[in-house]
Design an enzyme around this catalytic site. Structure first.
Site, PDB file in Angstrom:
ATOM      1  N   GLY A  12       1.032  -1.358   0.070  1.00  0.00           N
ATOM      2  CA  GLY A  12       0.099   0.060  -0.006  1.00  0.00           C
ATOM      3  C   GLY A  12       0.699   1.427  -0.069  1.00  0.00           C
ATOM      4  NE  ARG A  79      -1.008  -4.904  -0.622  1.00  0.00           N
ATOM      5  CZ  ARG A  79      -1.975  -3.659  -0.748  1.00  0.00           C
ATOM      6  NH1 ARG A  79      -2.911  -3.716  -1.367  1.00  0.00           N
ATOM      7  NH2 ARG A  79      -1.664  -3.254   0.644  1.00  0.00           N
ATOM      8  CG  ASP A 110       4.667  -7.968   6.787  1.00  0.00           C
ATOM      9  OD1 ASP A 110       4.105  -7.160   6.221  1.00  0.00           O
ATOM     10  OD2 ASP A 110       4.145  -8.741   7.668  1.00  0.00           O
ATOM     11  CB  THR A 132       3.243  -0.043   5.673  1.00  0.00           C
ATOM     12  OG1 THR A 132       1.800  -0.246   6.167  1.00  0.00           O
ATOM     13  CG2 THR A 132       4.404  -0.597   6.934  1.00  0.00           C
ATOM     14  CG  ASP A 134      -1.130  -1.223   7.774  1.00  0.00           C
ATOM     15  OD1 ASP A 134      -1.942  -0.444   7.763  1.00  0.00           O
ATOM     16  OD2 ASP A 134      -1.046  -2.051   6.964  1.00  0.00           O
ATOM     17  CG  ASP A 136       2.314  -4.197   9.563  1.00  0.00           C
ATOM     18  OD1 ASP A 136       3.105  -3.549   9.339  1.00  0.00           O
ATOM     19  OD2 ASP A 136       1.677  -4.677   8.722  1.00  0.00           O
ATOM     20  NE  ARG A 178      -2.093  -5.274   5.159  1.00  0.00           N
ATOM     21  CZ  ARG A 178      -1.336  -5.653   4.232  1.00  0.00           C
ATOM     22  NH1 ARG A 178      -0.584  -6.853   4.474  1.00  0.00           N
ATOM     23  NH2 ARG A 178      -1.233  -5.229   3.045  1.00  0.00           N
ATOM     24  NE  ARG A 276     -27.300   8.039  12.591  1.00  0.00           N
ATOM     25  CZ  ARG A 276     -28.132   9.276  11.963  1.00  0.00           C
ATOM     26  NH1 ARG A 276     -27.514  10.095  11.293  1.00  0.00           N
ATOM     27  NH2 ARG A 276     -29.334   9.432  12.374  1.00  0.00           N
TER      28      ARG A 276
HETATM   29  P1  ADP Z   1       3.397  -4.890   2.560  1.00  0.00           P
HETATM   30  O1  ADP Z   1       4.897  -4.811   1.987  1.00  0.00           O
HETATM   31  O2  ADP Z   1       2.645  -3.641   2.934  1.00  0.00           O
HETATM   32  O3  ADP Z   1       3.335  -5.898   3.722  1.00  0.00           O
HETATM   33  P2  ADP Z   1       2.165  -7.000   0.997  1.00  0.00           P
HETATM   34  O4  ADP Z   1       2.200  -7.885   2.161  1.00  0.00           O
HETATM   35  O5  ADP Z   1       0.815  -6.892   0.141  1.00  0.00           O
HETATM   36  O6  ADP Z   1       2.592  -5.526   1.537  1.00  0.00           O
HETATM   37  O7  ADP Z   1       3.394  -7.452   0.327  1.00  0.00           O
HETATM   38  C1  ADP Z   1       3.708  -6.586  -0.856  1.00  0.00           C
HETATM   39  C2  ADP Z   1       4.427  -7.289  -1.886  1.00  0.00           C
HETATM   40  O8  ADP Z   1       5.654  -7.648  -1.623  1.00  0.00           O
HETATM   41  C3  ADP Z   1       3.656  -8.388  -2.616  1.00  0.00           C
HETATM   42  O9  ADP Z   1       2.658  -8.278  -3.377  1.00  0.00           O
HETATM   43  C4  ADP Z   1       4.771  -9.348  -3.160  1.00  0.00           C
HETATM   44  O10 ADP Z   1       5.006  -8.911  -4.333  1.00  0.00           O
HETATM   45  C5  ADP Z   1       5.902  -9.052  -2.188  1.00  0.00           C
HETATM   46  N1  ADP Z   1       5.973 -10.340  -1.229  1.00  0.00           N
HETATM   47  C6  ADP Z   1       5.077 -10.524  -0.215  1.00  0.00           C
HETATM   48  N2  ADP Z   1       5.261 -11.572   0.493  1.00  0.00           N
HETATM   49  C7  ADP Z   1       6.226 -12.122  -0.036  1.00  0.00           C
HETATM   50  C8  ADP Z   1       7.126 -13.376   0.081  1.00  0.00           C
HETATM   51  N3  ADP Z   1       6.882 -14.145   1.220  1.00  0.00           N
HETATM   52  N4  ADP Z   1       8.053 -13.482  -0.584  1.00  0.00           N
HETATM   53  C9  ADP Z   1       8.275 -12.589  -1.486  1.00  0.00           C
HETATM   54  N5  ADP Z   1       7.549 -11.538  -2.048  1.00  0.00           N
HETATM   55  C10 ADP Z   1       6.657 -11.350  -1.096  1.00  0.00           C
HETATM   56  O1  F6P Z   2      -1.152  -1.627   4.264  1.00  0.00           O
HETATM   57  C1  F6P Z   2      -1.620  -0.486   4.188  1.00  0.00           C
HETATM   58  C2  F6P Z   2      -3.158  -0.614   4.265  1.00  0.00           C
HETATM   59  O2  F6P Z   2      -3.932   0.447   3.921  1.00  0.00           O
HETATM   60  C3  F6P Z   2      -4.027  -1.426   5.147  1.00  0.00           C
HETATM   61  O3  F6P Z   2      -4.159  -0.409   6.398  1.00  0.00           O
HETATM   62  C4  F6P Z   2      -5.343  -1.794   4.741  1.00  0.00           C
HETATM   63  O4  F6P Z   2      -5.772  -3.034   5.449  1.00  0.00           O
HETATM   64  C5  F6P Z   2      -4.797  -2.365   3.242  1.00  0.00           C
HETATM   65  O5  F6P Z   2      -3.656  -1.430   3.175  1.00  0.00           O
HETATM   66  C6  F6P Z   2      -5.720  -1.893   2.393  1.00  0.00           C
HETATM   67  O6  F6P Z   2      -5.430  -2.069   1.138  1.00  0.00           O
HETATM   68  P1  F6P Z   2      -5.874  -1.794  -0.415  1.00  0.00           P
HETATM   69  O7  F6P Z   2      -5.070  -0.961  -1.023  1.00  0.00           O
HETATM   70  O8  F6P Z   2      -5.836  -3.178  -1.161  1.00  0.00           O
HETATM   71  O9  F6P Z   2      -7.388  -1.359  -0.111  1.00  0.00           O
END
Ligand code: ADP
Ligand code: F6P
Length: 350
Positions: A12, A79, A110, A132, A134, A136, A178, A276
């Site tokens: 994101g 993603r 992560d 991010t 989040d 997290d 998240r 609300r």
């Molecule tokens: P964030 O980086 O914010 O945690 P995502 O979990 O959606 O967001 O991961 C972002 C991108 O990182 C994924 O779409 C993918 O391309 C890559 N990715 C996520 N997990 C893995 C993994 N276990 N191994 C390799 N690439 C990964």
């Molecule tokens: O990781 C950032 C975040 O905005 C989270 O807080 C939320 O759950 C998710 O991305 C939403 O993802 P999307 O971009 O698919 O709506």
């Protein structure tokens, strides 16, 4: 010796990503290193676009100097599920080698760091900047964009409360995050919200209703409940569809629980008070980065180039006691996030 660095944003978008790219670009330029911008997260490494410039293009200082104050991410983000496959990671590492890119800066959460760690294992030196909203990631006190997201939520709650006060209506406000309740908790603390529900803790609608009834009995007809978006799986089992249908609100089978329905339930359990709901969505990601996030981006970008230049790779950058630091991806990703239960209980009891 590093001559060419690639940079990408993934997951994101988060406020401060552009500022981090500018910082990397300025430091790279100062060291005579060329910077290549990789578009749409790991997708840009797959080499699928007809025009290669749509995937990877040179990022000179002139190109990036004006983006620091822009919202979103100039490099675009995405993603990329394909990239989770080891054979695709090998292909991407080869593509980087073919382009003469010696190292990579990954700005993301992560998931993105997991990807960077795999590329590092395939011989591509990588450094990660935690981008991010989040917050997290367990190893760092803050992620890039978190402070901005919280400020957006705080501002929103203050505005919502004007109406809550004017109409004597409790407010249910849903924030992002998240599986982490950090945005919810910080927003609740900063606004003096009377209740908070987060994905880390089990919760019970009846306890919430009893708390709201207690507040109303004391004259507080405008309380605020902040909920983290992924709190629903921690809700104590309760046939809320039946409850609402029995109490004059039609809900069809299969419809999911959400903030609006929670407000309807509370209304019906709290003497009909007009609770609300407001869901604060992407405004949390699209806001102008705060000074705190922008300064973090500046420092993190600088450290990323320094580390790569010194051959210290496979590192995640974080912030601790207000200073940037680095540690190996594997250690960073293993660190469990601490949940501040004491503060959670305090918010829900005062
Ligand atoms: P964030 O980086 O914010 O945690 P995502 O979990 O959606 O967001 O991961 C972002 C991108 O990182 C994924 O779409 C993918 O391309 C890559 N990715 C996520 N997990 C893995 C993994 N276990 N191994 C390799 N690439 C990964
Ligand atoms: O990781 C950032 C975040 O905005 C989270 O807080 C939320 O759950 C998710 O991305 C939403 O993802 P999307 O971009 O698919 O709506």
């Amino acid at each position: 010796m590093i001559r060419k660095i690639g940079i990408l944003t993934s997951g994101g978008d988060s406020p401060g990503m552009n500022a981090a790219v500018v910082s990397v670009a300025r430091c790279a330029a100062a060291h005579g290193i060329q910077l290549m911008g990789i578009k749409r997260g790991y997708n840009g490494l797959l080499g699928l676009s007809e025009n290669p410039e749509d995937d990877i293009a040179a990022l000179d200082l002139e190109t990036v100097l004006d983006i620091a104050d822009q919202r979103g991410t100039f490099l675009r983000t995405a993603r990329c599920d394909e990239f989770k496959k080891p054979e695709v990671q090998r292909q991407c590492a080869n593509n980087l080698r073919k382009l003469g890119i010696d190292a990579l800066v990954v700005i993301g959460g992560d998931g993105s760091f997991n990807g960077a760690m795999h590329l590092s294992e395939l011989g591509i030196p990588c450094v990660g900047i935690p981008g991010t909203i989040d917050n997290d990631l367990g190893y760092t006190e803050a992620t890039l964009g978190y402070d901005t997201a919280v400020n957006v939520c705080v501002e929103a709650v203050r505005s919502i409360r004007a109406t809550s006060r004017s109409h004597d209506r409790p407010a249910v406000v849903q924030v992002m995050g998240r599986n982490a309740g950090d945005i919810a908790m910080k927003t609740a603390m900063a606004t003096g919200a009377e209740m908070v529900v987060v994905p880390e803790m089990d919760w019970d609608v009846d306890v919430l209703a009893a708390r709201l009834n207690g507040l109303i009995a004391k004259g507080n007809t405008r309380a605020t409940l902040i909920i983290g978006e992924h709190c629903w799986h921690k809700m104590k089992e309760f046939d809320w569809r039946k409850f609402l249908n029995d109490n004059g609100k039609v809900v069809y089978p299969g419809e999911p629980i959400n903030a609006e329905r929670l407000a309807s339930i509370l209304k019906r359990k709290c003497g009909g008070i007009e609770a609300r709901a407001t869901v604060i969505g992407y405004t949390q990601r699209g806001a102008q980065a705060t000074a705190q996030d922008s300064a973090f981006a500046f420092e993190a970008g600088h450290l990323a180039v320094q580390l790569l230049n010194r051959g210290i790779t496979n590192q995640a950058i974080g912030i601790r006691h207000g200073r940037v630091f680095n540690m190996p991806f594997a250690d960073a990703l293993m660190m469990k996030k601490h949940f501040d239960r004491e503060t959670y209980e305090l918010i829900n009891s005062l």
